[in-house]
Enzyme design. Structure first.
Site, PDB file in Angstrom:
ATOM      1  CG  HIS A   1      72.455  30.137 121.239  1.00  0.00           C
ATOM      2  ND1 HIS A   1      73.673  30.718 120.999  1.00  0.00           N
ATOM      3  CD2 HIS A   1      71.844  30.925 122.171  1.00  0.00           C
ATOM      4  CE1 HIS A   1      73.809  31.796 121.755  1.00  0.00           C
ATOM      5  NE2 HIS A   1      72.710  31.939 122.479  1.00  0.00           N
TER       6      HIS A   1
ATOM      7  CG  ASP B   1      75.242  22.728 114.592  1.00  0.00           C
ATOM      8  OD1 ASP B   1      74.833  23.295 115.615  1.00  0.00           O
ATOM      9  OD2 ASP B   1      76.286  22.077 114.528  1.00  0.00           O
TER      10      ASP B   1
END
Ligand code: ADQ
Length: 454
Positions: free
Chosen positions: A155, A362
């Protein structure tokens, strides 16, 4: 259809009839609900010894949780996962700490997860592990004799090899990651960085369709950008009951709203964002008194040192900026150090004229996607998005900014607040279209299909 065995650090609290959670939890939950299966993870409990709890069943899902001993928690979770891997994967090597004992603890807990799975797995199950806590999981499972297909979805970003190699145990980590059959990444940049490491540092060869040949075996790599349930977000955003808080906010707030929502984490760029907001108030004084910047940021991982520091710093910064610019009838920055349930959050997104999402790095950033999904297509707000969020690849119709460039961020805020309706609509429609194509359902289906295919 083969049964799915999902493995992640935490197992989300599942209540039947409750709205779905965000991100990882929503993706895993959806897949398990659809075809039934098993979810294995840490219970969140710390006990005298690391122990397994009895299985619990919720609908078609069997939950197997493990409690961690204090030593395992300290070395695996606080140590290697969150003090070494997390900062390094987000390019913050100045914040990374390393200890070989922590790495040994990380391996030990990966072994524990593997043991739990090996006791319940059937021969035709698909095993899908999630995230940076479980990089050594497949290697441990293979050592336990399990031959099923095993995939990992990362992720977070995967950094450039030179950054990853600052972790002293980098070679062992890469070897362990190559024991998976499928490695999924959020963006092509992440996938290429991993492949580069394998080819240049580990003597591997890159084949067709993301296949890598290394350490005497072959594995697939692929790009699977995670998405959101677009329609569900909009329904939550418009629901009159959900909207009560947003409506109350509107009646007390005369100004236009700039909204940021993050876990309180240094990778999210909050410190830089506060400074850019101050710069915006300095350089564009015409907006003073007419806007409010609301930052929602509940504490996370508060027993890891840098997380305590950033919390203190942001409280001081918010006070300083308000002290400098506030007036008797206007407070520029509202800093809320708490979380809100999703059904309250989505209407708040819909209420905001500007969504300000500026992480330093991110993996994806689902807040950016939720903000777009929550907007009224006839009168949408403007997304100001960091070019270093994985989401920037798909959401290139946002106002993309460099989170290290204060003047650039200040100018983007001014531009967002002045953008004509026509341009707002066009940009929003373009982003919504991409998000419908790259939905959460598609993310799950594509990963599972790739994992099933030898
Ligand atoms: P996170 O770092 O947690 O996730 P993000 O994707 O932004 O980051 O958020 C995940 C979910 O948490 C979203 O659904 C969001 O609504 C919710 N959330 C965030 N802040 C919140 C708050 N203040 N209050 C309530 N809810 C909040 C990791 C990676 C990301 C990646 C996701 C999914 O770091 O890069 O996008 O996994 O893969």
């Amino acid at each position: 259809m083969p049964r799915l065995v999902a493995v992640s650090n935490r197992v989300a609290p599942i209540q039947e009839g409750e709205p779905t959670a965000g991100g990882l939890a929503a993706g895993v939950l959806d897949a398990l609900k659809q075809q039934g299966g098993i979810w294995v993870g840490w219970s969140g409990e710390i006990t005298a010894e690391s122990t397994a709890n009895p299985a619990r069943t919720v609908g078609p899902i069997a939950l197997y949780t493990i409690n961690l001993s204090r030593k395992d928690y300290d070395e695996f979770y606080r140590g290697f996962a969150n003090a070494t891997l997390w900062p390094t994967l987000h390019y913050q090597i100045g914040l990374a700490q390393f200890d070989w004992n922590d790495f040994a603890g990380y391996r030990r807990v990966n072994d524990l997860f593997a043991l739990a799975v090996s006791q319940v797995v059937r021969s035709d199950d698909l095993i899908w592990a999630h995230d940076y806590h479980l990089l050594c999981f497949a290697e441990a499972l293979r050592a336990a004799g399990v031959t099923n297909r095993i995939g990992l979805f990362l992720h977070t970003p995967f950094p450039a090899p030179a950054v990853f190699m600052t972790i002293p145990s980098h070679a062992a980590l890469i070897r362990a990651m190559c024991a998976f059959d499928l490695l999924g990444f959020q963006t092509e940049t992440d996938r290429t960085a991993f492949s580069d490491y394998v080819v240049r540092q580990a003597g591997g060869k890159a084949g067709h369709n993301g296949t890598l040949h290394v350490f005497g075996r072959s594995l697939r790599t692929g790009v699977f950008p995670i998405g959101v349930h677009v329609d569900e977000v909009r329904v939550q955003a418009e629901d009159p009951v959900n909207r009560r808080l947003a409506t109350r906010l509107r009646t007390t707030l005369r100004e236009r709203l700039i909204l940021s929502v993050d876990r309180l984490d240094y990778s999210k760029g909050l410190r830089q964002r506060f400074t850019a907001f101050e710069r915006f108030l300095e350089e564009y004084p015409e907006h003073r008194g007419k806007i409010t910047f609301m930052q929602i940021a509940p504490p996370s991982r508060s027993d890891v040192q840098p997380y305590r520091e950033i919390r203190r710093e942001l409280e001081a910064e918010a006070g300083r900026i308000n002290g400098r610019f506030a007036d008797v009838d206007w407070v520029p920055l509202r800093y809320l150090n708490r979380g809100f349930p999703r059904n309250v959050l989505m209407p708040l997104y819909a209420e905001a004229e500007v969504g300000l999402v500026t992480p330093l790095r991110d993996g994806m950033n689902l807040v950016a996607k939720e903000y777009i999904a929550a907007q009224d297509p006839d009168d949408p707000g403007v997304l100001v998005l960091s070019q270093f969020a994985g989401a920037a690849v798909e959401l290139d119709a946002a106002l993309l900014v460099n989170p290290y460039d204060q003047a650039g961020m200040a100018a983007a805020l001014d531009r967002a607040l002045s953008m004509p309706l026509e341009e707002r609509r066009e940009r929003h429609a373009a982003m919504l279209h991409v998000m419908r194509v790259h939905s959460l359902e598609r993310w799950r289906d594509r990963f599972e299909a790739a994992l099933r295919t030898p």
